[in-house]
Design a protein around this motif. Sequence first.
Motif, PDB file in Angstrom:
ATOM      1  N   TYR A 256      23.538   9.269  10.272  1.00  0.00           N
ATOM      2  CA  TYR A 256      23.917   8.383  11.623  1.00  0.00           C
ATOM      3  C   TYR A 256      23.911   7.238  10.427  1.00  0.00           C
ATOM      4  CZ  TYR A 256      23.241   5.049  14.511  1.00  0.00           C
ATOM      5  OH  TYR A 256      23.899   4.535  16.241  1.00  0.00           O
ATOM      6  N   ASN A 257      25.118   6.088  10.624  1.00  0.00           N
ATOM      7  CA  ASN A 257      25.682   5.143  10.180  1.00  0.00           C
ATOM      8  C   ASN A 257      25.689   4.220  11.678  1.00  0.00           C
ATOM      9  OD1 ASN A 257      27.387   6.128   7.607  1.00  0.00           O
ATOM     10  ND2 ASN A 257      28.286   7.121   9.551  1.00  0.00           N
TER      11      ASN A 257
ATOM     12  N   VAL B  12      32.997  -0.341  19.921  1.00  0.00           N
ATOM     13  CA  VAL B  12      31.833  -0.530  19.534  1.00  0.00           C
ATOM     14  C   VAL B  12      31.692   0.521  17.606  1.00  0.00           C
ATOM     15  CG1 VAL B  12      29.299   0.709  19.040  1.00  0.00           C
ATOM     16  CG2 VAL B  12      30.212   0.231  20.919  1.00  0.00           C
ATOM     17  N   ARG B  13      32.090  -0.622  17.170  1.00  0.00           N
ATOM     18  CA  ARG B  13      32.331   0.522  15.718  1.00  0.00           C
ATOM     19  C   ARG B  13      31.116   0.947  14.755  1.00  0.00           C
ATOM     20  NH1 ARG B  13      34.548  -4.605  11.037  1.00  0.00           N
ATOM     21  NH2 ARG B  13      32.747  -4.736  10.862  1.00  0.00           N
ATOM     22  N   ARG B  14      31.414   1.605  13.393  1.00  0.00           N
ATOM     23  CA  ARG B  14      30.673   2.322  12.421  1.00  0.00           C
ATOM     24  C   ARG B  14      30.856   1.222  11.406  1.00  0.00           C
ATOM     25  NH1 ARG B  14      30.982   8.186  10.449  1.00  0.00           N
ATOM     26  NH2 ARG B  14      32.812   8.224   9.957  1.00  0.00           N
ATOM     27  N   TYR B  15      29.615   0.895  10.557  1.00  0.00           N
ATOM     28  CA  TYR B  15      29.647   0.866   9.185  1.00  0.00           C
ATOM     29  C   TYR B  15      30.014   1.691   8.715  1.00  0.00           C
ATOM     30  CZ  TYR B  15      28.987  -3.787   9.829  1.00  0.00           C
ATOM     31  OH  TYR B  15      29.798  -5.277  10.987  1.00  0.00           O
ATOM     32  N   TYR B  16      31.185   1.974   7.580  1.00  0.00           N
ATOM     33  CA  TYR B  16      31.368   3.391   7.012  1.00  0.00           C
ATOM     34  C   TYR B  16      32.403   3.130   5.653  1.00  0.00           C
ATOM     35  CZ  TYR B  16      33.468   7.859   5.450  1.00  0.00           C
ATOM     36  OH  TYR B  16      33.722   8.935   4.914  1.00  0.00           O
ATOM     37  N   ASP B  17      31.526   3.630   4.330  1.00  0.00           N
ATOM     38  CA  ASP B  17      33.034   3.003   3.358  1.00  0.00           C
ATOM     39  C   ASP B  17      32.959   4.440   3.117  1.00  0.00           C
ATOM     40  OD1 ASP B  17      33.388   2.405   1.235  1.00  0.00           O
ATOM     41  OD2 ASP B  17      33.046   0.833   1.348  1.00  0.00           O
ATOM     42  N   ASN B  18      34.523   4.449   3.207  1.00  0.00           N
ATOM     43  CA  ASN B  18      35.326   5.643   2.449  1.00  0.00           C
ATOM     44  C   ASN B  18      34.289   6.067   1.032  1.00  0.00           C
ATOM     45  OD1 ASN B  18      36.880   8.429   2.833  1.00  0.00           O
ATOM     46  ND2 ASN B  18      37.343   7.892   1.557  1.00  0.00           N
ATOM     47  N   PHE B  19      35.297   4.947   0.290  1.00  0.00           N
ATOM     48  CA  PHE B  19      34.579   4.976  -0.960  1.00  0.00           C
ATOM     49  C   PHE B  19      33.357   5.748  -1.732  1.00  0.00           C
ATOM     50  CE2 PHE B  19      33.726   3.620  -4.783  1.00  0.00           C
ATOM     51  CZ  PHE B  19      34.343   3.560  -5.866  1.00  0.00           C
TER      52      PHE B  19
ATOM     53  N   ILE C  56      34.629  20.517  14.746  1.00  0.00           N
ATOM     54  CA  ILE C  56      34.585  19.145  15.623  1.00  0.00           C
ATOM     55  C   ILE C  56      36.100  18.569  15.365  1.00  0.00           C
ATOM     56  CG2 ILE C  56      33.622  18.382  13.570  1.00  0.00           C
ATOM     57  CD1 ILE C  56      31.270  17.003  15.186  1.00  0.00           C
ATOM     58  N   ASN C  57      36.813  18.340  14.164  1.00  0.00           N
ATOM     59  CA  ASN C  57      38.030  17.906  14.396  1.00  0.00           C
ATOM     60  C   ASN C  57      38.799  18.316  15.405  1.00  0.00           C
ATOM     61  OD1 ASN C  57      38.014  16.923  11.502  1.00  0.00           O
ATOM     62  ND2 ASN C  57      39.157  19.050  10.633  1.00  0.00           N
ATOM     63  N   LEU C  58      38.892  18.975  15.312  1.00  0.00           N
ATOM     64  CA  LEU C  58      39.780  19.220  16.955  1.00  0.00           C
ATOM     65  C   LEU C  58      39.249  18.638  18.455  1.00  0.00           C
ATOM     66  CD1 LEU C  58      42.236  20.483  18.671  1.00  0.00           C
ATOM     67  CD2 LEU C  58      40.507  22.508  19.071  1.00  0.00           C
ATOM     68  N   THR C  59      38.117  18.587  18.498  1.00  0.00           N
ATOM     69  CA  THR C  59      37.370  17.553  19.540  1.00  0.00           C
ATOM     70  C   THR C  59      37.523  16.677  18.774  1.00  0.00           C
ATOM     71  OG1 THR C  59      35.381  19.605  19.848  1.00  0.00           O
ATOM     72  CG2 THR C  59      34.572  17.216  20.288  1.00  0.00           C
ATOM     73  N   ILE C  60      37.412  16.342  17.623  1.00  0.00           N
ATOM     74  CA  ILE C  60      37.214  14.030  17.946  1.00  0.00           C
ATOM     75  C   ILE C  60      38.778  13.683  17.494  1.00  0.00           C
ATOM     76  CG2 ILE C  60      37.704  12.748  16.241  1.00  0.00           C
ATOM     77  CD1 ILE C  60      34.854  14.448  14.558  1.00  0.00           C
ATOM     78  N   ALA C  61      39.857  15.155  18.063  1.00  0.00           N
ATOM     79  CA  ALA C  61      41.074  14.148  18.114  1.00  0.00           C
ATOM     80  C   ALA C  61      41.607  14.083  19.186  1.00  0.00           C
ATOM     81  CB  ALA C  61      42.572  15.505  17.530  1.00  0.00           C
TER      82      ALA C  61
ATOM     83  N   LEU D  53      31.935  11.668  14.966  1.00  0.00           N
ATOM     84  CA  LEU D  53      31.730  11.181  12.902  1.00  0.00           C
ATOM     85  C   LEU D  53      31.010  11.234  12.395  1.00  0.00           C
ATOM     86  CD1 LEU D  53      34.678   8.514  13.979  1.00  0.00           C
ATOM     87  CD2 LEU D  53      35.091  10.372  13.284  1.00  0.00           C
ATOM     88  N   ASP D  54      30.351  10.823  13.074  1.00  0.00           N
ATOM     89  CA  ASP D  54      28.696  11.151  12.039  1.00  0.00           C
ATOM     90  C   ASP D  54      28.044  12.004  12.312  1.00  0.00           C
ATOM     91  OD1 ASP D  54      28.787   8.291  11.900  1.00  0.00           O
ATOM     92  OD2 ASP D  54      27.484   7.910  13.211  1.00  0.00           O
TER      93      ASP D  54
END
Length: 652
Positions: A34-35, A63-70, A179-184, A197-198
């Motif tokens: 969870y983010n 409503v933004r999630r705090y996520y850092d890809n790096f 889940i890629n398809l669902t998110i899209a 996304l989480d």
Amino acid sequence: MSSLLSIGKSGLLAAQVGLSTTGNNITNANTAGYNRQVAIQGDTGTQYQGFGYVGSGTEIQAVRRYYDNFLATSLRGAEANQASLDAYNSQISQIDNLLADPTAGLSPALQDFFNGVQDATANPASSAARQSLLSNAESLASRFQGMSARLSEIATGVNSQITSNVGQINAYAKQIADINLTIAGLTTDQAAPNDLLDKRDQMLTELNKLVKVTVLPGDNNMLNVSIGTGQPLVVANKAFQLGTSTSPTDVSRVTIGYQADNGAFTALPDSVITGGQLGGLLEFRDGAMDRAQNSLGQVAAGLATAFNAQHVLGEDENGDLGTNFFNPIQAYVGTNSRNSPASTAAVSATVTDASALTASDYSVDYDGTNFNVTRKSDGKVTQINPFPQTTPQVIDGVAYSISGTPAQNDNFVVRPTYNAAKDFSVAIKDRDKIALAAPIATAAPTANVGNGKISAGTVDTNYLTPGNQLTTPATLTYDKASNSFSGFPAGQDVTVTVNGTSTVYPAGTPVTYTDGANISFGGVNFTISGAPADQDTFTVGPNTSGVGDSRNGALLAGLQTKNVLDNGKATFQTTYAQMVNYVGTKARESQISSTAADAAVKQATEAQQSVSGVNLDEEAANLLRYQQAYQACGKVMQVASQLFDTLLNIGN
């Protein structure tokens, strides 16, 4: 008043979303993957009132999630390395415990076997000593076979884990594609489904623990996942399925590749699959596992070959030449199942020279004209020449025999020591067949006048050539005038070696005498020293009373401390010790690296959680802030209601 009511209402709704978001963070503080989220608030614009612009309220923009890809990528990399080392360490510790066991390891069995050889050599006429030697030999064979069986069990376990991991990887790949398809489908320009996304990130985390993955962004908020050097696993909403199959050259070995819907299998090199549990298992199998099996086999094959080579040069209690004490070691040959059906080529390989034997595997390939043998440890190529063969060709202590009609690109894998420990067995069952005596005897008659002496004599492999065995004694007579000996067996050349320089005397010619020189003919070797008198004689003939003789036994016992293996640089014990040391060192390296990997994961987790993790103290403060905002906005609406009532009362 409606404007003030609208402003209060918008603030009330915004505070309510803030409270819901904060509450969601608090309740999911311990949810894996969870983010934390935050409600992004902005104003709804202003209206011009003549004297200026007046605000009209607020709204929740996202409503933004705090996520850092790096940070997430760094954590995945650390976890993949940790999982790989954990898998490697759990496997190599089994081999380390097996080889280093002071009671169940190979060293005690080797020592007991050579103790038996020494006891039999000290008492060659003792039936009990000979039987004890056979018992010790059987115990040694049992130890080799037992250790080989345990290594095979470990290898089978590795195969099972590889197959299981591939199944789990396929399951995660399919879920990520779905889940890629669902998110899209749920992603808009203004918002994305944070919970999905989480969930996808958590799937990537679990997948990454199985095999190291590379994640790249795709279209419409989808992700593309690849492994190794870029082999695709998930592209948008399509998952590529991995599969396992037996190696085309070794049915006991599992290979990994792509599995098509039609059943076609395309193998992938082990080297492209790194990181995660799967990478650790492959690294262990292709490194320490193969090294341990081949090195143990090298000791077994080297001992069997060297002991046999000396044993056949001896004489048993029945007066016959010795036979193989251990059964000869046949190298493992794997014929590639993808060879042309038209090919009838067959390869066989037998270990013949212990000193030249290596622990490497070999690839035998036909290029349409020649067979080439490639040593896999360093890539050295040796051509089979001539082909077709007239006699087996020896390469690194292994005799290669190739028959049949090959087809271009035929491939075979030869593993000289792979099965040697498993196949190590005692050939002799009758104690009387143990060849402790030497097959020749020398003598200097007491009638000799001079002080010349003749050594006991030995034989080499040339003695085994038909026609070279002595059936009657040869009497060598010294002629002082010519300083030479005559009387050597007819038809055999005589070689005299002095300080490394050899002189060959044709059969039937006198042989010049040199004090202490080595004299040999037909595989028989001896020296004559001192000053023989004219017509003194010396005899060299078959050993007809060798029951109490143990000259060959002494040579057999000497193999324990003789540098037989690694081109005459190592004994059986030191070679085994080197293997134990190698495995122990790799196990220790793995433990140290695993500790460092744990620290790296902890550090990466803390960095990632500092951005994406839920801080309950912070969320508690936000809860109070949003509660106060909610109450304040409610007060605004209450004031607006009171003002409206006042206006109505004025009209009355």
